[in-house]
Write a protein that holds these residues in place. Sequence first.
Motif, PDB file in Angstrom:
ATOM      1  N   THR A   4     -17.487  -9.155  -9.774  1.00 17.68           N
ATOM      2  CA  THR A   4     -16.185  -8.660  -9.344  1.00 17.68           C
ATOM      3  C   THR A   4     -16.325  -7.336  -8.605  1.00 17.68           C
ATOM      4  O   THR A   4     -17.127  -6.486  -8.973  1.00 17.68           O
ATOM      5  CB  THR A   4     -15.247  -8.447 -10.542  1.00 17.68           C
ATOM      6  N   CYS A   5     -15.519  -7.181  -7.574  1.00 18.93           N
ATOM      7  CA  CYS A   5     -15.565  -5.968  -6.756  1.00 18.93           C
ATOM      8  C   CYS A   5     -14.152  -5.556  -6.377  1.00 18.93           C
ATOM      9  O   CYS A   5     -13.362  -6.373  -5.907  1.00 18.93           O
ATOM     10  CB  CYS A   5     -16.409  -6.212  -5.506  1.00 18.93           C
ATOM     11  N   LEU A   6     -13.839  -4.283  -6.564  1.00 23.10           N
ATOM     12  CA  LEU A   6     -12.526  -3.737  -6.224  1.00 23.10           C
ATOM     13  C   LEU A   6     -12.669  -2.797  -5.034  1.00 23.10           C
ATOM     14  O   LEU A   6     -13.412  -1.822  -5.092  1.00 23.10           O
ATOM     15  CB  LEU A   6     -11.949  -2.971  -7.416  1.00 23.10           C
ATOM     16  N   ASP A   7     -11.976  -3.106  -3.944  1.00 21.56           N
ATOM     17  CA  ASP A   7     -11.959  -2.264  -2.748  1.00 21.56           C
ATOM     18  C   ASP A   7     -10.669  -1.460  -2.790  1.00 21.56           C
ATOM     19  O   ASP A   7      -9.577  -2.025  -2.698  1.00 21.56           O
ATOM     20  CB  ASP A   7     -12.023  -3.151  -1.504  1.00 21.56           C
ATOM     21  N   THR A   8     -10.763  -0.123  -2.910  1.00 25.18           N
ATOM     22  CA  THR A   8      -9.582   0.675  -3.193  1.00 25.18           C
ATOM     23  C   THR A   8      -9.738   2.125  -2.736  1.00 25.18           C
ATOM     24  O   THR A   8     -10.855   2.626  -2.585  1.00 25.18           O
ATOM     25  CB  THR A   8      -9.292   0.663  -4.714  1.00 25.18           C
ATOM     26  N   SER A   9      -8.607   2.779  -2.569  1.00 27.37           N
ATOM     27  CA  SER A   9      -8.599   4.222  -2.356  1.00 27.37           C
ATOM     28  C   SER A   9      -8.678   4.979  -3.675  1.00 27.37           C
ATOM     29  O   SER A   9      -8.920   6.186  -3.691  1.00 27.37           O
ATOM     30  CB  SER A   9      -7.312   4.638  -1.628  1.00 27.37           C
ATOM     31  N   GLY A  10      -8.426   4.277  -4.777  1.00 29.57           N
ATOM     32  CA  GLY A  10      -8.375   4.931  -6.080  1.00 29.57           C
ATOM     33  C   GLY A  10      -7.106   5.716  -6.305  1.00 29.57           C
ATOM     34  O   GLY A  10      -6.920   6.309  -7.369  1.00 29.57           O
ATOM     35  N   PHE A  11      -6.193   5.695  -5.332  1.00 28.03           N
ATOM     36  CA  PHE A  11      -4.985   6.513  -5.397  1.00 28.03           C
ATOM     37  C   PHE A  11      -4.115   6.163  -6.605  1.00 28.03           C
ATOM     38  O   PHE A  11      -3.416   7.021  -7.153  1.00 28.03           O
ATOM     39  CB  PHE A  11      -4.189   6.321  -4.097  1.00 28.03           C
ATOM     40  N   LEU A  12      -4.156   4.895  -7.018  1.00 23.14           N
ATOM     41  CA  LEU A  12      -3.334   4.434  -8.146  1.00 23.14           C
ATOM     42  C   LEU A  12      -4.175   4.194  -9.394  1.00 23.14           C
ATOM     43  O   LEU A  12      -3.802   3.419 -10.266  1.00 23.14           O
ATOM     44  CB  LEU A  12      -2.594   3.149  -7.751  1.00 23.14           C
ATOM     45  N   CYS A  24       0.851  -1.189   0.000  1.00 20.94           N
ATOM     46  CA  CYS A  24       0.000   0.000   0.000  1.00 20.94           C
ATOM     47  C   CYS A  24       0.886   1.237   0.000  1.00 20.94           C
ATOM     48  O   CYS A  24       1.818   1.329   0.807  1.00 20.94           O
ATOM     49  CB  CYS A  24      -0.936   0.020   1.203  1.00 20.94           C
ATOM     50  N   PRO A  25       0.605   2.227  -0.864  1.00 24.05           N
ATOM     51  CA  PRO A  25       1.424   3.439  -0.903  1.00 24.05           C
ATOM     52  C   PRO A  25       1.008   4.477   0.129  1.00 24.05           C
ATOM     53  O   PRO A  25       1.753   5.421   0.386  1.00 24.05           O
ATOM     54  CB  PRO A  25       1.177   3.969  -2.318  1.00 24.05           C
ATOM     55  N   LEU A  26      -0.191   4.330   0.724  1.00 29.69           N
ATOM     56  CA  LEU A  26      -0.688   5.292   1.703  1.00 29.69           C
ATOM     57  C   LEU A  26      -0.350   4.817   3.116  1.00 29.69           C
ATOM     58  O   LEU A  26      -0.092   3.638   3.345  1.00 29.69           O
ATOM     59  CB  LEU A  26      -2.193   5.474   1.554  1.00 29.69           C
ATOM     60  N   ARG A  27      -0.380   5.748   4.047  1.00 35.43           N
ATOM     61  CA  ARG A  27      -0.128   5.431   5.457  1.00 35.43           C
ATOM     62  C   ARG A  27      -1.223   6.088   6.303  1.00 35.43           C
ATOM     63  O   ARG A  27      -0.984   7.037   7.049  1.00 35.43           O
ATOM     64  CB  ARG A  27       1.266   5.925   5.879  1.00 35.43           C
ATOM     65  N   CYS A  28      -2.428   5.548   6.172  1.00 29.72           N
ATOM     66  CA  CYS A  28      -3.579   6.116   6.855  1.00 29.72           C
ATOM     67  C   CYS A  28      -3.404   6.009   8.368  1.00 29.72           C
ATOM     68  O   CYS A  28      -3.020   4.955   8.883  1.00 29.72           O
ATOM     69  CB  CYS A  28      -4.858   5.411   6.429  1.00 29.72           C
ATOM     70  N   HIS A  67      -4.156  14.679   3.009  1.00 28.69           N
ATOM     71  CA  HIS A  67      -2.721  14.439   3.221  1.00 28.69           C
ATOM     72  C   HIS A  67      -2.427  14.154   4.680  1.00 28.69           C
ATOM     73  O   HIS A  67      -1.591  13.287   5.008  1.00 28.69           O
ATOM     74  CB  HIS A  67      -1.903  15.637   2.744  1.00 28.69           C
ATOM     75  N   LYS A  68      -3.113  14.847   5.575  1.00 30.16           N
ATOM     76  CA  LYS A  68      -2.920  14.613   7.000  1.00 30.16           C
ATOM     77  C   LYS A  68      -3.336  13.189   7.375  1.00 30.16           C
ATOM     78  O   LYS A  68      -2.662  12.519   8.164  1.00 30.16           O
ATOM     79  CB  LYS A  68      -3.727  15.626   7.808  1.00 30.16           C
ATOM     80  N   VAL A  69      -4.426  12.714   6.800  1.00 26.87           N
ATOM     81  CA  VAL A  69      -4.944  11.382   7.113  1.00 26.87           C
ATOM     82  C   VAL A  69      -4.090  10.291   6.506  1.00 26.87           C
ATOM     83  O   VAL A  69      -3.810   9.274   7.148  1.00 26.87           O
ATOM     84  CB  VAL A  69      -6.398  11.242   6.624  1.00 26.87           C
ATOM     85  N   THR A  70      -3.630  10.476   5.253  1.00 27.99           N
ATOM     86  CA  THR A  70      -3.043   9.382   4.479  1.00 27.99           C
ATOM     87  C   THR A  70      -1.589   9.556   4.084  1.00 27.99           C
ATOM     88  O   THR A  70      -0.923   8.571   3.755  1.00 27.99           O
ATOM     89  CB  THR A  70      -3.830   9.173   3.173  1.00 27.99           C
ATOM     90  N   GLY A  71      -1.116  10.793   4.042  1.00 29.65           N
ATOM     91  CA  GLY A  71       0.209  11.057   3.495  1.00 29.65           C
ATOM     92  C   GLY A  71       0.196  11.199   1.984  1.00 29.65           C
ATOM     93  O   GLY A  71       1.225  11.476   1.372  1.00 29.65           O
ATOM     94  N   GLY A  72      -0.972  11.001   1.359  1.00 33.30           N
ATOM     95  CA  GLY A  72      -1.095  11.076  -0.095  1.00 33.30           C
ATOM     96  C   GLY A  72      -1.898  12.284  -0.545  1.00 33.30           C
ATOM     97  O   GLY A  72      -2.094  13.242   0.209  1.00 33.30           O
ATOM     98  N   ILE A  73      -2.353  12.248  -1.792  1.00 34.88           N
ATOM     99  CA  ILE A  73      -3.146  13.342  -2.362  1.00 34.88           C
ATOM    100  C   ILE A  73      -4.516  12.826  -2.778  1.00 34.88           C
ATOM    101  O   ILE A  73      -4.691  11.658  -3.133  1.00 34.88           O
ATOM    102  CB  ILE A  73      -2.436  14.009  -3.556  1.00 34.88           C
ATOM    103  N   LEU A  74      -5.507  13.707  -2.739  1.00 33.22           N
ATOM    104  CA  LEU A  74      -6.903  13.344  -2.942  1.00 33.22           C
ATOM    105  C   LEU A  74      -7.303  13.184  -4.398  1.00 33.22           C
ATOM    106  O   LEU A  74      -8.105  12.302  -4.737  1.00 33.22           O
ATOM    107  CB  LEU A  74      -7.783  14.419  -2.286  1.00 33.22           C
ATOM    108  N   GLN A  75      -6.769  14.016  -5.286  1.00 28.24           N
ATOM    109  CA  GLN A  75      -7.293  14.101  -6.648  1.00 28.24           C
ATOM    110  C   GLN A  75      -7.392  12.760  -7.380  1.00 28.24           C
ATOM    111  O   GLN A  75      -8.376  12.517  -8.087  1.00 28.24           O
ATOM    112  CB  GLN A  75      -6.461  15.078  -7.478  1.00 28.24           C
TER     113      GLN A  75
END
Length: 267
Positions: free
Chosen positions: A125-133, A53-57, A161-169
Amino acid sequence: MLSKSEEYAEPRIYALDRIKALKSGDIGFVHSWDINTSVDGPGTRMTVFMSGCPLRCQYCQNPDTWKMRDGKPVYYEAMVKKIERYADLFKATGGGITFSGGESMMQPAFVSRVFHAAKQMGVHTCLDTSGFLGASYTDDMVDDIDLCLLDVKSGDEETYHKVTGGILQPTIDFGQRLAKAGKKIWVRFVLVPGLTSSEENVENVAKICETFGDALEHIDVLPFHQLGRPKWHMLNIPYPLEDQKGPSAAMKQRVVEQFQSHGFTVY
């Protein structure tokens, strides 16, 4: 039942051909899997938790899935055989296969190949994701997704960013791609007092959800809990929410009503 050698890639193969196997989808790195009837999609489902996982929630329940190398390398053919074994059950219950994580989108070739095989069997089929990638997913890959459990973790870039270390867009972009492709979406929003709970943040999440149009079937408001804390301790990772309390019933109701005021079905 598959033997261990049939199901898992040998360490020698893993060491020599890891990059090639990841790119081709011949091997996926899996943390665990189970058969359940919980919230990972409709009906009885096989939920496969991928490693990496690239995020650190801050509220992550499974920090043990962050590193791909900690997963077990599983052959594509073995995963398809697992689905075949349960295909009749899935069809009878309206269930199917869900890829979760970690972040399942870190291994797009493996996940999309398995999804394609599942679709050929008539399995949901079901994908559980943040959509970040999401940018790593081609339109053909999106084609084999019936439902996406999309984690919209916050409604503005600063809070995200505070929650995950990533970006929302990227989450917004992927949700809109799914909607344009006619895929169904269930949005998940984790409610953490003082972190994601402000009226402004919830309002911004609602505005994002509006851009998904009729593709969005409902929003799940998930109250923060401390079930993941022991894993942070076990891994000796400093836990940022050590003393955090879950939301009150009144706070959850306020957030539910905020989303409902936008016309959404909310659970």
